[in-house]
Design a protein around this motif. Structure first.
Motif, short mmCIF file in Angstrom:
data_model
loop_
_atom_site.label_atom_id
_atom_site.label_comp_id
_atom_site.label_asym_id
_atom_site.label_seq_id
_atom_site.Cartn_x
_atom_site.Cartn_y
_atom_site.Cartn_z
N MET A 19 0.83 -1.20 0.00
CA MET A 19 0.00 0.00 0.00
C MET A 19 0.87 1.26 0.00
O MET A 19 0.57 2.22 -0.71
N SER A 24 -2.91 -0.58 -4.98
CA SER A 24 -4.25 -0.63 -4.40
C SER A 24 -4.60 -2.08 -4.07
O SER A 24 -4.89 -2.89 -4.96
N ASP A 26 -6.63 -4.68 -1.03
CA ASP A 26 -7.42 -4.87 0.17
C ASP A 26 -6.59 -5.76 1.10
O ASP A 26 -6.25 -6.89 0.73
#
Length: 221
Positions: A19, A24, A26
């Motif tokens: 990150m 990008s 999760d």
């Protein structure tokens, strides 16, 4: 170290490193993908290195090329990964055991599960207070094509260094991963200080004991 505590701490660090690099991701999905990549290494059939098995799985999971993704990981393992030392409790007895074994003329090999790149493994060795130069061989994901508990992982080491199984001793703390070498005729010493046996497997080992007892064992072997 307790593996679960170590993994719980370091996996989020790895996700954050991507990150911070502007990727990008999760975090939960990323960690899940890393675990699946790990499983790909454990199930490796010997046709490719563990490194190739891991990144072949990870490539479609990340919006980067394999080279870019691995470069981020390597920077992490060389730097922020070292924060995970806080999950370990090193003891000077370990280094004394290895040094004494070498003084007594034994060759020492670090047969750690080869699921990390070399830079990460060298850091883990340092965390433990050991000297990488004391080992004739250190297994890492760049060169190995199998993982524990697959006996073929151990067989490759024995064959590469022309070792007689009857003259070897495997020292480890994981019942499932380390004792599988016994199928090849290698005797084992199960370290009980931090023994891991998640599957509650029956313990079948020629020798068992604490690290302090292992030091005495090396003195008298």
């Amino acid at each position: 170290m307790v593996q679960d505590e170590f993994v719980k701490y370091y996996m989020p660090l790895l996700a954050r490193s991507y990150m911070r690099a502007g990727v990008s991701v999760d975090p939960k999905k990323f960690i899940g993908a890393v675990w699946a990549g790990y499983e790909a290494m454990v199930k490796n059939d010997g046709s490719r290195t563990n490194r190739e098995a891991f990144w072949s799985y990870m490539e479609p999971e990340l919006p980067l090329s394999t080279e870019e993704s691995e470069n981020i990981a390597l920077r992490f393992y060389e730097n922020e990964f070292n924060e995970a030392i806080c999950t370990t409790k090193p003891t000077p007895v370990s280094n004394r055991i290895v040094k004494r074994a070498r003084e007594r003329g034994f060759e020492t090999y670090l047969a750690t599960n080869p699921v990390f790149p070399r830079c990460a493994t060298l850091n883990r060795i340092r965390w433990a207070g050991l000297d990488a130069d004391d080992f004739k061989m250190i297994t890492t994901y760049e060169t190995c094509t199998y993982c524990k508990p697959n006996p073929k992982y151990f067989r490759n080491i024995l064959e590469e260094y022309c070792l007689n199984p009857a003259e070897c001793l495997m020292v480890g703390n994981d019942v499932g991963e380390d004792l599988s070498i016994r199928t090849l005729g290698v005797k084992t010493y199960l370290v009980t200080d931090t023994m891991e046996n998640k599957k509650n497997l029956p313990i079948e080992s020629e020798y068992t004991g604490t690290l302090d007892e292992l030091l005495q064992f090396v003195e008298n072997i």
